[in-house]
Design a protein around this motif. Structure first.
Motif, mmCIF file in Angstrom:
data_model
loop_
_atom_site.group_PDB
_atom_site.id
_atom_site.type_symbol
_atom_site.label_atom_id
_atom_site.label_comp_id
_atom_site.label_asym_id
_atom_site.label_seq_id
_atom_site.Cartn_x
_atom_site.Cartn_y
_atom_site.Cartn_z
ATOM 1 N N LYS A 588 74.527 -5.172 -23.144
ATOM 2 C CA LYS A 588 73.288 -5.823 -22.735
ATOM 3 C C LYS A 588 72.238 -5.788 -23.830
ATOM 4 O O LYS A 588 71.553 -6.781 -24.099
ATOM 5 N N ARG A 589 72.104 -4.637 -24.496
ATOM 6 C CA ARG A 589 71.096 -4.529 -25.555
ATOM 7 C C ARG A 589 71.528 -5.223 -26.840
ATOM 8 O O ARG A 589 70.696 -5.634 -27.641
ATOM 9 N N ASP A 590 72.831 -5.346 -27.038
ATOM 10 C CA ASP A 590 73.316 -5.954 -28.274
ATOM 11 C C ASP A 590 73.080 -7.459 -28.312
ATOM 12 O O ASP A 590 72.726 -8.015 -29.344
ATOM 13 N N ILE A 591 73.265 -8.117 -27.186
ATOM 14 C CA ILE A 591 73.119 -9.573 -27.167
ATOM 15 C C ILE A 591 71.687 -10.000 -26.905
ATOM 16 O O ILE A 591 71.327 -11.159 -27.091
ATOM 17 N N ALA A 592 70.844 -9.078 -26.461
ATOM 18 C CA ALA A 592 69.449 -9.428 -26.146
ATOM 19 C C ALA A 592 68.731 -9.892 -27.405
ATOM 20 O O ALA A 592 68.851 -9.297 -28.471
ATOM 21 N N GLY A 593 67.949 -10.932 -27.273
ATOM 22 C CA GLY A 593 67.180 -11.448 -28.405
ATOM 23 C C GLY A 593 66.785 -12.887 -28.183
ATOM 24 O O GLY A 593 67.591 -13.697 -27.738
ATOM 25 N N LYS A 631 71.030 -16.023 -29.285
ATOM 26 C CA LYS A 631 71.206 -16.457 -30.668
ATOM 27 C C LYS A 631 72.189 -15.575 -31.421
ATOM 28 O O LYS A 631 72.450 -15.809 -32.596
ATOM 29 N N TYR A 632 72.742 -14.569 -30.760
ATOM 30 C CA TYR A 632 73.646 -13.623 -31.410
ATOM 31 C C TYR A 632 75.066 -13.782 -30.905
ATOM 32 O O TYR A 632 75.301 -14.111 -29.732
ATOM 33 N N ILE A 633 76.024 -13.514 -31.783
ATOM 34 C CA ILE A 633 77.432 -13.313 -31.432
ATOM 35 C C ILE A 633 77.791 -11.911 -31.894
ATOM 36 O O ILE A 633 77.553 -11.547 -33.064
ATOM 37 N N CYS A 634 78.342 -11.110 -31.010
ATOM 38 C CA CYS A 634 78.610 -9.700 -31.287
ATOM 39 C C CYS A 634 80.090 -9.493 -31.566
ATOM 40 O O CYS A 634 80.952 -10.092 -30.911
ATOM 41 N N ARG A 645 79.240 -5.745 -35.913
ATOM 42 C CA ARG A 645 78.330 -6.686 -36.587
ATOM 43 C C ARG A 645 77.780 -7.673 -35.567
ATOM 44 O O ARG A 645 78.450 -7.989 -34.573
ATOM 45 N N ARG A 646 76.557 -8.144 -35.830
ATOM 46 C CA ARG A 646 75.958 -9.219 -35.049
ATOM 47 C C ARG A 646 75.729 -10.423 -35.956
ATOM 48 O O ARG A 646 75.134 -10.302 -37.019
ATOM 49 N N PHE A 647 76.212 -11.576 -35.524
ATOM 50 C CA PHE A 647 76.013 -12.818 -36.258
ATOM 51 C C PHE A 647 74.893 -13.599 -35.583
ATOM 52 O O PHE A 647 74.982 -13.920 -34.390
ATOM 53 N N GLN A 648 73.836 -13.905 -36.328
ATOM 54 C CA GLN A 648 72.787 -14.781 -35.806
ATOM 55 C C GLN A 648 73.163 -16.206 -36.152
ATOM 56 O O GLN A 648 73.215 -16.589 -37.323
ATOM 57 N N ILE A 649 73.427 -17.003 -35.132
ATOM 58 C CA ILE A 649 74.026 -18.314 -35.361
ATOM 59 C C ILE A 649 73.029 -19.350 -35.853
ATOM 60 O O ILE A 649 73.434 -20.379 -36.407
ATOM 61 N N THR A 650 71.728 -19.108 -35.692
ATOM 62 C CA THR A 650 70.758 -20.082 -36.187
ATOM 63 C C THR A 650 69.392 -19.425 -36.352
ATOM 64 O O THR A 650 69.092 -18.419 -35.699
ATOM 65 N N HIS A 651 68.592 -20.014 -37.243
ATOM 66 C CA HIS A 651 67.182 -19.649 -37.409
ATOM 67 C C HIS A 651 66.285 -20.855 -37.138
ATOM 68 O O HIS A 651 65.125 -20.862 -37.547
#
Length: 889
Positions: A588-593, A631-634, A645-651
């Motif tokens: 839950k905390r990893d994908i939050a953002g 916005k994250y892929i874990c 690792r967490r991948f931020q797919i877009t900015h």
């Protein structure tokens, strides 16, 4: 973990101008720039991102630099060959026009009513790379077009105030006003310089307005300037001088000649007078006659003296100037053409339609398409890799199924028979058939040889399918529904409905067959995961209960483990053989953002979107990828249950859910400023407005949402080779690939393991030692160099000395060489000897080496297909030549 962004597929062209550089087409795609090689049929996306959707791009004349400006007026100055960002700058107003000067030293920028001339940065490292040279504030409305003169001293500026202005850029002692070209009744869309072919001097100006009018302005004294009687003005002037009669025009010319000495720091043209001080005459007015459609875009090619125009009804025209002869007048769609440009040679025309997300490149002489690409107009829902990793299939809300070539990034077939959103796609094991499920109540089978729909699977009563699964033999097709909570089972050979699996009490959103047996796993919102024995017809053989709704389910590649995600943000792992709980990951905390515009709470306190909607195991099953409404892929390690690792797919700030903290300055009493529709009614908008109008489609009782698209990941798939993975997101399909060329193991290094040692061993003909050192360094270029130094007769001996821990890396190098080098037989002989010597080890460690083996299989399959095509072509050519020769004899 070393995955990097590689490409973006399926994203539509959203507007803005396209640029053709030699044989490459550059076009904005969201907040990125796509580069399409029109000769090699290869597309890639540049690795940098802008802060929001890119609206304007410009390329320097030498092709070294690219300047992009986004909707927030932030600009990136990019080294196009290295694909890196050199400089940043933020303009104070919205940029409406952008262009490099012909000599590449300056950049013209239209900022609303202002025209600014900036010095173009280069490769120099400077604290202030951008320097403002001049600012002109003569326009009364927004600037719409810019065009430089060939000598970079003058610039034509068209604006919405119905006028075109000719500016002189060199500073003089007395401020000079621009020359005005007047007469248009609607805003100017384009203004262009025309030159004489003999002396390359400016002789004409073309101005084009939105109502479809093109005015031709001639420079007085030009050899092409003609009066009503058909003779040139210079000839008549000479005749009048002989008669001793000077009219007012001649007196004006003599006055300008006498004032020549008083003009300092001014380059002279034909009469020694700057262009903006000379007399221009309106030669003629022509009209494209496309009312009530409006002219939306245009471009001009100086060497060919041709104009291309695009209209709001999808019609484009190609005209030869100055005689205004129509060469082509065709329709490419029913929607507005947003960009139309020539290439450098003038033989290709590029058209873009933002509403359809379409880009076309057309060769006007042969009337044939060079490129015809169209992304998914709405969000991509599903993605699937073919078993050989060469193809990628996508399905989206626009009811279309597209199949892409993974290596080139090109879509080579589009299936549009579905009448509602496509929710799932799946390749058959034979690689020649594709299945798709849709909300229209059908599952369709597509033949990838003949490109046709050869079978349709339906139900007795209409159902909406949201999940799809195929067993390893390809005989059984299963699809889960969202309305009746059932799983339908069909026979692939006959298309007959075999069984209906009932038992779930909620939508069946997850469905997958075990890779090793005929067990089917299904997940539902009724908080259960069920295992079914489809072939024996025993119904549900196992049921795993959960505390929250189960959103998706996947099998590990060996079939011994099942992973599922629940609504409380957990990933739960079950032993599929013994039916026991193995691990639990709290994500839950990893994908939050990312906070939505409509959220009342901050991103940290909000509970929405903190769960995974899609899961995917790696090729060896050691880690798992998870994504959702974030916005994250874990990426998690399965055995240790830790986040790798967490991948931020877009900015991209044009999407909602990217910022963690919203700007309080953008809040008003009526709500967030970004959600207030304050657009001007006379502004033509493309796909962005259309997307906002359709965000609520398909939802009961939904209304038009004026907000921005929400960033989310709907599907994740890892390629069978394990070298790349794809994510179906709001922006399109993001492709991430692994790059191990600079990865090394510290335990393999010592003071003697250096690139110099490799070169020394090669110079002494110690090929075995050189290859082992390069493998310890793990640098791809050195490994390839050592392989090619080995003689064919020495391959068996050197292959036998390769340690087994380097087999995977060596197979990956061979896979890359088979795709990119011409020495096919040499590399295949290496592979043959390697498998002969280390065959037993490869069989025992098949699972760990599976990604490398599949990558090698992919390369050999592609090579075999290419060779087969060449041999078939040669065979038919020889038959033709033999038959022709016999007839001649």
């Amino acid at each position: 973990m070393n995955f990097r962004f590689q490409n973006l597929l399926g994203a539509p062209y959203r507007g803005g101008n396209a640029v053709v550089l030699d044989d490459s087409l550059l076009s904005p795609v969201g907040n990125r720039v796509s580069v399409t090689d029109l000769v090699k049929s290869h597309a890639l996306t540049l690795p940098f991102e802008a802060t929001s959707n890119i609206s304007r791009i410009a390329v320097s004349p030498d092709g070294k630099f690219l300047l992009t400006v986004d909707d927030s007026s932030r600009a990136l100055f990019i080294n196009l060959r290295r694909r890196v960002v050199l400089h940043h700058i933020t303009f104070k107003k919205r940029v409406t026009a952008l262009r490099f000067s012909p000599d590449g030293s300056r950049i013209a920028v239209g900022l609303g009513k202002l025209l600014q001339i900036w010095r173009s940065p280069g490769f120099r490292k400077e604290f202030f790379p951008f320097k403002l040279v001049r600012t002109f504030a003569d326009c009364a409305a927004s600037i719409t077009s810019l065009d430089w003169s060939p000598d970079s001293d003058y610039i034509l500026v068209g604006s919405k105030d119905l006028a075109v202005r000719l500016f002189f850029l060199k500073k003089t002692k007395v401020r000079t006003r621009p020359f005005l070209f007047l007469g248009h009744r609607e805003p100017v869309v384009g203004a262009f310089f025309s030159i004489e072919k003999k002396n390359s001097r400016v002789c004409r100006v073309y101005t084009i307005s939105r109502d479809g009018a093109i005015f031709t302005w001639n420079l007085e004294g030009s050899s092409h300037s003609e009066d009503k009687s058909g003779g040139s003005i210079s000839d008549h002037t000479e005749q009048r001088n002989l008669e001793g009669q000077l009219d007012e025009n001649d007196k004006a010319i003599e006055d300008r000649k006498r004032k020549r000495e008083s003009l300092d720091d001014v380059d002279a043209d034909t009469f020694g007078i700057p262009l903006h001080k000379m007399k221009w005459e309106l030669l003629k007015k022509d009209f494209f006659m496309q009312a009530p459609a409006r002219l939306t875009t245009c471009d001009y090619h100086r060497e060919l003296d041709m104009v291309v125009v695009g209209f709001s009804n999808g019609v484009f025209g190609l005209y030869q100037m100055p005689d205004f002869v129509c060469i082509h007048l065709l329709s490419i769609s029913r929607e507005k053409i947003t960009t139309a440009v020539f290439n450098r040679l003038g033989n290709w025309l590029t058209f873009g339609c933002a509403k359809l997300g379409q880009l076309l490149v057309w060769e006007w002489r042969s009337e044939s398409y060079i490129l015809k690409q169209q992304g998914h107009y709405f969000d991509v829902n599903c993605v699937a890799y073919s078993p050989d990793s060469q193809m990628l299939a996508t399905g989206a809300d626009d009811n279309k199924v597209k199949v892409w070539t993974a290596s080139s990034g090109f879509c080579f077939i589009t299936f549009s028979e579905h009448t509602n959103a496509v929710t799932a796609v799946n390749f058959m094991a034979n690689n020649h058939c594709l299945l798709s499920a849709s909300l229209d109540g059908t599952v369709r089978a597509w033949d990838l040889f003949r490109y046709r729909n050869f079978r349709i699977f339906t139900t007795p009563s209409p159902r909406q399918f949201v999940s799809l699964a195929v067993d390893q033999s390809g005989e059984i097709i299963c699809a889960g529904t969202v309305d009746s909570f059932e799983i339908f089972v069909w026979s692939m050979k006959t298309g007959r409905l075999l069984d209906i699996l009932s038992g779930h009490q909620g939508p069946v959103h997850g469905l997958m067959f075990s890779p090793t047996n005929a067990i089917l796993a299904s997940s539902s919102w009724d908080k259960t995961v069920r295992l079914w024995d489809v072939f024996e017809g025993k119904g549900a053989v196992e049921t795993f209960q959960h505390n929250h709704d189960v959103l998706t389910v996947v099998f590990r590649p060996d079939g011994k483990q099942v992973a599922c995600s629940t609504l409380d943000g957990q990933i739960i792992f079950w032993d599929s053989l013994d039916g026991i709980l193995m691990y639990t990951i709290e994500g839950k905390r990893d994908i939050a953002g990312g906070r939505l515009m409509t959220d009342r709470r901050s991103a940290a306190n909000s509970t929405s979107g903190k769960y995974f909607t899609t899961l995917c195991y790696s090729a060896d099953g050691s880690y798992i990828l998870a994504g959702g409404s974030s916005k994250y892929i874990c990426m998690y390690d399965v055995a240790e249950q830790v986040l790798l690792r967490r991948f931020q797919i877009t900015h991209n700030l044009s999407l909602d859910g990217v910022l963690d903290f919203l700007n309080s300055k953008r809040m008003t009493d009526a709500g967030p400023l970004d959600l207030i529709d304050d657009e001007n009614s006379d502004v033509d908008v493309g796909i962005d407005k259309q997307r906002r109008e359709n965000l609520g489609q398909g939802l009961p009782g939904s209304v038009t949402n004026l907000g921005r698209p929400i960033i989310r990941t709907k599907c994740l798939k890892i390629s069978p080779t394990g070298r790349s993975w794809a994510a179906a997101t709001t922006e399109g399909v993001l492709i991430y690939s692994i790059d191990e060329s600079f990865i090394f193991y510290p335990t393999d290094l010592d003071i003697d393991v250096t690139p110099e040692a490799v070169d020394s061993a090669l110079s002494e003909a110690l090929h075995q030692r050189a290859l082992l050192i390069s493998l310890r360094l793990n640098e791809g270029s050195l490994i390839k160099k050592c392989i090619f130094f080995v003689k064919t007769a020495d391959i068996p001996a050197i292959a036998s000395s390769i340690p087994v821990k380097y087999l995977q890396r060596l197979m990956e190098v061979f896979s890359d060489l088979l795709e990119n080098c011409p020495h096919m037989e040499f590399i295949l002989q290496w592979c043959q000897e390697l498998f002969k010597i280390h065959g037993s080890f490869i069989r025992q460690n098949f699972r760990s080496l599976l990604p490398a083996l599949r990558s090698l299989q992919k390369s050999i399959t592609k090579l075999h297909q290419d060779m087969m095509d060449v041999c078939s072509s040669n065979e038919y050519l020889l038959q033709y030549l033999c038959s022709t020769g016999s007839k001649i004899n």
